[in-house]
Design an enzyme around this catalytic site. Sequence first.
Site, PDB file in Angstrom:
ATOM      1  N   ARG A 218     -33.757 -16.055  33.896  1.00 40.09           N
ATOM      2  CA  ARG A 218     -34.519 -16.004  35.143  1.00 40.09           C
ATOM      3  C   ARG A 218     -35.615 -14.969  34.947  1.00 40.09           C
ATOM      4  NH1 ARG A 218     -30.742 -15.274  40.289  1.00 40.09           N
ATOM      5  NH2 ARG A 218     -32.753 -15.446  41.350  1.00 40.09           N
ATOM      6  N   HIS A 219     -36.620 -15.007  35.800  1.00 36.58           N
ATOM      7  CA  HIS A 219     -37.625 -13.949  35.801  1.00 36.58           C
ATOM      8  C   HIS A 219     -36.955 -12.631  36.183  1.00 36.58           C
ATOM      9  CE1 HIS A 219     -37.250 -14.308  40.111  1.00 36.58           C
ATOM     10  NE2 HIS A 219     -37.380 -15.618  39.952  1.00 36.58           N
ATOM     11  N   ASN A 225     -37.021 -11.234  45.957  1.00 34.05           N
ATOM     12  CA  ASN A 225     -35.569 -11.115  45.718  1.00 34.05           C
ATOM     13  C   ASN A 225     -35.044  -9.878  46.442  1.00 34.05           C
ATOM     14  OD1 ASN A 225     -35.800 -12.231  42.237  1.00 34.05           O
ATOM     15  ND2 ASN A 225     -35.405 -13.433  44.078  1.00 34.05           N
ATOM     16  N   ARG A 270     -44.062 -14.472  38.791  1.00 32.84           N
ATOM     17  CA  ARG A 270     -42.888 -13.703  38.362  1.00 32.84           C
ATOM     18  C   ARG A 270     -42.345 -14.137  37.004  1.00 32.84           C
ATOM     19  NH1 ARG A 270     -41.756 -16.802  42.867  1.00 32.84           N
ATOM     20  NH2 ARG A 270     -39.774 -17.929  43.105  1.00 32.84           N
ATOM     21  N   GLU A 292     -40.130 -23.067  40.985  1.00 33.03           N
ATOM     22  CA  GLU A 292     -38.886 -23.038  41.764  1.00 33.03           C
ATOM     23  C   GLU A 292     -38.828 -24.194  42.772  1.00 33.03           C
ATOM     24  OE1 GLU A 292     -36.011 -22.738  41.887  1.00 33.03           O
ATOM     25  OE2 GLU A 292     -35.299 -20.811  42.595  1.00 33.03           O
ATOM     26  N   HIS A 357     -36.581 -20.139  37.159  1.00 36.80           N
ATOM     27  CA  HIS A 357     -36.037 -19.725  38.461  1.00 36.80           C
ATOM     28  C   HIS A 357     -34.575 -20.141  38.629  1.00 36.80           C
ATOM     29  CE1 HIS A 357     -40.180 -18.842  39.676  1.00 36.80           C
ATOM     30  NE2 HIS A 357     -40.456 -19.857  38.886  1.00 36.80           N
TER      31      HIS A 357
HETATM   32  O1  FDP Z   1     -30.789 -23.007  46.363  1.00 36.97           O
HETATM   33  P1  FDP Z   1     -30.546 -21.567  46.701  1.00 36.97           P
HETATM   34  O2  FDP Z   1     -29.140 -21.113  46.434  1.00 36.97           O
HETATM   35  O3  FDP Z   1     -31.033 -21.228  48.061  1.00 36.97           O
HETATM   36  O4  FDP Z   1     -31.370 -20.751  45.618  1.00 36.97           O
HETATM   37  C1  FDP Z   1     -32.708 -21.051  45.341  1.00 36.97           C
HETATM   38  C2  FDP Z   1     -33.479 -19.813  45.641  1.00 36.97           C
HETATM   39  O5  FDP Z   1     -33.355 -18.891  44.596  1.00 36.97           O
HETATM   40  C3  FDP Z   1     -34.473 -18.003  44.597  1.00 36.97           C
HETATM   41  C4  FDP Z   1     -33.976 -16.609  44.861  1.00 36.97           C
HETATM   42  O6  FDP Z   1     -33.283 -16.498  46.056  1.00 36.97           O
HETATM   43  O7  FDP Z   1     -35.070 -18.144  43.338  1.00 36.97           O
HETATM   44  P2  FDP Z   1     -36.099 -17.110  42.586  1.00 36.97           P
HETATM   45  O8  FDP Z   1     -35.275 -15.915  42.197  1.00 36.97           O
HETATM   46  O9  FDP Z   1     -36.702 -17.824  41.446  1.00 36.97           O
HETATM   47  O10 FDP Z   1     -37.120 -16.737  43.615  1.00 36.97           O
HETATM   48  C5  FDP Z   1     -35.367 -18.555  45.727  1.00 36.97           C
HETATM   49  O11 FDP Z   1     -36.719 -18.416  45.535  1.00 36.97           O
HETATM   50  C6  FDP Z   1     -34.935 -19.985  45.794  1.00 36.97           C
HETATM   51  O12 FDP Z   1     -35.297 -20.666  46.940  1.00 36.97           O
END
Ligand code: FDP
Length: 431
Positions: A218-219, A225, A270, A292, A357
């Site tokens: 992951r980043h 976050n 990121r 993402e 992501h």
């Molecule tokens: O499907 P869920 O469990 O909500 O997780 C996805 C989410 O993870 C995240 C972090 O909460 O990814 P990222 O760290 O790449 O930003 C959100 O941006 C993204 O919507």
Amino acid sequence: MPNMTPKTNGRGVQVEDTKICVVMVGLPARGKSYIAQRGNYRRNDAPQPSADFFDTANAEGERRRRAAAEAAFADMLGWFREGGVIGIFDATNSTKDRRKWVSDMCAREGIEVLFVESKCDNEELIMANIRDVKTTSPDYQGQDPEAAALDFRNRIKHYEKVYKTIDEDGDESHYTYLKMMDVGSQVIINRIQDYLQSRVVYYLMNLHIRPRSVWLSRHGESMFNLSGRIGGDADLSPRGHQYASKLPELVRQSVGDNRPLTVWTSTLKRTIATARFLPENYNQLQWKALDELDAGVCDGMTYQEIKDAYPEDFVARDEDKYNYRYRGGESYRDVVIRLEPIIMELERSEDILIVTHQAILRCIYAYFMKKDQSLSPWMNVPLHCLIKLTPRAYGTDEERYQADIPAVSTWRGKGSTAKHEDPIPEANMSH
Ligand SMILES: O=P(O)(O)OC[C@H]1O[C@@](CO)(OP(=O)(O)O)[C@@H](O)[C@@H]1O
């Protein structure tokens, strides 16, 4: 008025109804299991069979092989009845009789058959396959590698006595098949008839069996976050920057110095920032398809804000996280579909490091680890950790490298809106 005519494949069969049984054909040590990575029914029945088990003159061995094939087949039929679309029948299927049996059984159930034959007469390739793959097979677990290789050579001899390649001109010329010679140096395809078959053929033609690994990260922790916001295009947090500085060292630890990698990131800041200190001789590529999961109208919100603004959606997502599509955004199912070109390219490629992501990594990880995609949305993929996956004939090896730089947990349990929680233990998270 919408067009209600069902889509057909030109033969009156609705495309949605197409079911394909991919039937592997070929002598042992030709990379079939690597291609199929499926089906251990015969192995359940005879956990560590010796070469005698494969002797075609050994009636008991033949009976058990046949029973194992029937059991595997019956199980696959059950799976098709539950809605499965593509099944892989991984055995040698090296006689015309056996292929006719599979073909007739499938025809009776309305399942299309695609034979995939891996032919290889190159002794060097065969021996390399025996050494690399077969001595790690469950059949030989705990045995002396030399004895295992010898037993395996004998096993092949038994099969060679009865093996018949798919007959291109005679009574097998009507089959749909793909024949690969010397691991893809030449390929013959015959009677590929519909969209799904052509996708499977395209996929198989992208596979190679050269050893390689895929690194996933992951980043680094992002400002979103930290505040528990999803989506967006935030910068890295200070700890996220630390991870970016540490990543080259983690990669060097795992990859070594003289093995250049290709690095794929998403187009979001990121991931690009996380990969920016990697060595200059690493080729870097940005893929939109690695961005993402699109949270649509919820982009930039915290889970609590989503629950307050769209309570029904919040519940619906937890009830079926794989299929739930954000208003104006995507579902995990959508993501899996958009990752197809990534998977194809990954299969064609050698060593790749992907910095992307949480949702995207869940899908890619589930693909390599053969996990149920519909459960992948609940996996915990921690920040600041490099995962090395090495696909092998009997599964994928996994190693993890921790950066030792603290980060928030972005894992969220069903029904909860908390942004930082203790993730469920590793053992429970990935299936
Ligand atoms: O499907 P869920 O469990 O909500 O997780 C996805 C989410 O993870 C995240 C972090 O909460 O990814 P990222 O760290 O790449 O930003 C959100 O941006 C993204 O919507």
